[in-house]
Design a protein around this motif. Structure first.
Motif, short mmCIF file in Angstrom:
data_model
loop_
_atom_site.label_atom_id
_atom_site.label_comp_id
_atom_site.label_asym_id
_atom_site.label_seq_id
_atom_site.Cartn_x
_atom_site.Cartn_y
_atom_site.Cartn_z
N LEU A 53 0.84 -1.20 0.00
CA LEU A 53 0.00 0.00 0.00
C LEU A 53 0.88 1.25 0.00
CD1 LEU A 53 -2.64 -1.04 2.70
CD2 LEU A 53 -2.91 -1.09 0.22
N MET A 54 0.33 2.35 -0.49
CA MET A 54 1.06 3.62 -0.47
C MET A 54 1.23 4.07 0.98
SD MET A 54 -0.61 5.65 -3.71
CE MET A 54 0.76 6.77 -4.01
N GLU A 55 2.38 4.66 1.26
CA GLU A 55 2.69 5.10 2.62
C GLU A 55 2.91 6.60 2.66
OE1 GLU A 55 6.08 2.91 3.93
OE2 GLU A 55 5.00 1.00 3.99
N GLY A 56 2.85 7.17 3.86
CA GLY A 56 3.16 8.58 4.06
C GLY A 56 1.99 9.47 3.66
N GLU A 57 2.29 10.78 3.63
CA GLU A 57 1.28 11.77 3.26
C GLU A 57 1.05 11.76 1.75
OE1 GLU A 57 2.23 15.63 4.79
OE2 GLU A 57 2.13 14.96 6.87
N LEU A 58 -0.22 11.84 1.37
CA LEU A 58 -0.59 11.72 -0.05
C LEU A 58 -1.38 12.93 -0.53
CD1 LEU A 58 -1.80 8.01 0.12
CD2 LEU A 58 0.44 8.82 -0.66
N ARG A 59 -1.29 13.14 -1.83
CA ARG A 59 -2.10 14.13 -2.55
C ARG A 59 -3.03 13.35 -3.47
NH1 ARG A 59 -0.73 19.05 -6.59
NH2 ARG A 59 -2.53 18.71 -7.94
N MET A 60 -4.29 13.78 -3.55
CA MET A 60 -5.24 13.10 -4.41
C MET A 60 -5.97 14.11 -5.29
SD MET A 60 -8.46 10.62 -3.44
CE MET A 60 -7.43 9.49 -2.55
#
Length: 135
Positions: A53-60
């Motif tokens: 899965l993607m980790e850390g802070e994300l932008r969507m």
């Protein structure tokens, strides 16, 4: 970490406006509407879980194509459905850009998820403050 681009077909239901009151015995309860449950079922069939899965802070970035102008713009059900498929928890999504689009023949959601560039957000805020004379 590479960006993830998804297209999910079907018109999402508004989480805020998609509850209905039912009785479990004599006890009232609020559950997702038929439309929200149907969308969730279709979503699960179209989106495979990432490993890892993607980790850390994300932008969507989300482009939500509705069949009409009527629905409220609401991405919250989509964020919930992406949990444990793309990221562990929707709290990781710290920056969102959501667009209400129209496509009567092909309602869908196009989603781009990528690591968040915290410096870019701070730079944009500094630019806006300077433009409006704020510190």
């Amino acid at each position: 970490m590479k960006p993830v681009y998804l297209v999910v077909y079907g018109e999402p239901a508004s989480k805020a406006n998609s509850r209905k009151l039912v009785l479990f015995g004599n006890r009232p309860a609020s559950i997702k509407s038929d439309k929200a449950r149907g969308y969730a079922r279709d979503f699960v069939l179209q989106v495979r879980a990432l490993d890892p899965l993607m980790e850390g802070e994300l932008r969507m970035d989300l482009w939500i194509y509705y069949a009409s102008q009527r629905p409220d713009l609401d991405e919250s059900l989509i964020l919930d459905l992406l949990q444990d498929k793309v990221y562990k928890n929707d709290r990781q999504v710290r920056e969102r850009h959501v667009y209400h689009m129209l496509d009567k023949a092909n309602p869908r959601v196009e989603i781009l998820i990528q690591p968040r560039d915290v410096d870019a957000g701070a730079e944009e805020l500094a630019r806006v403050r300077a433009m409006y004379g704020k510190k």
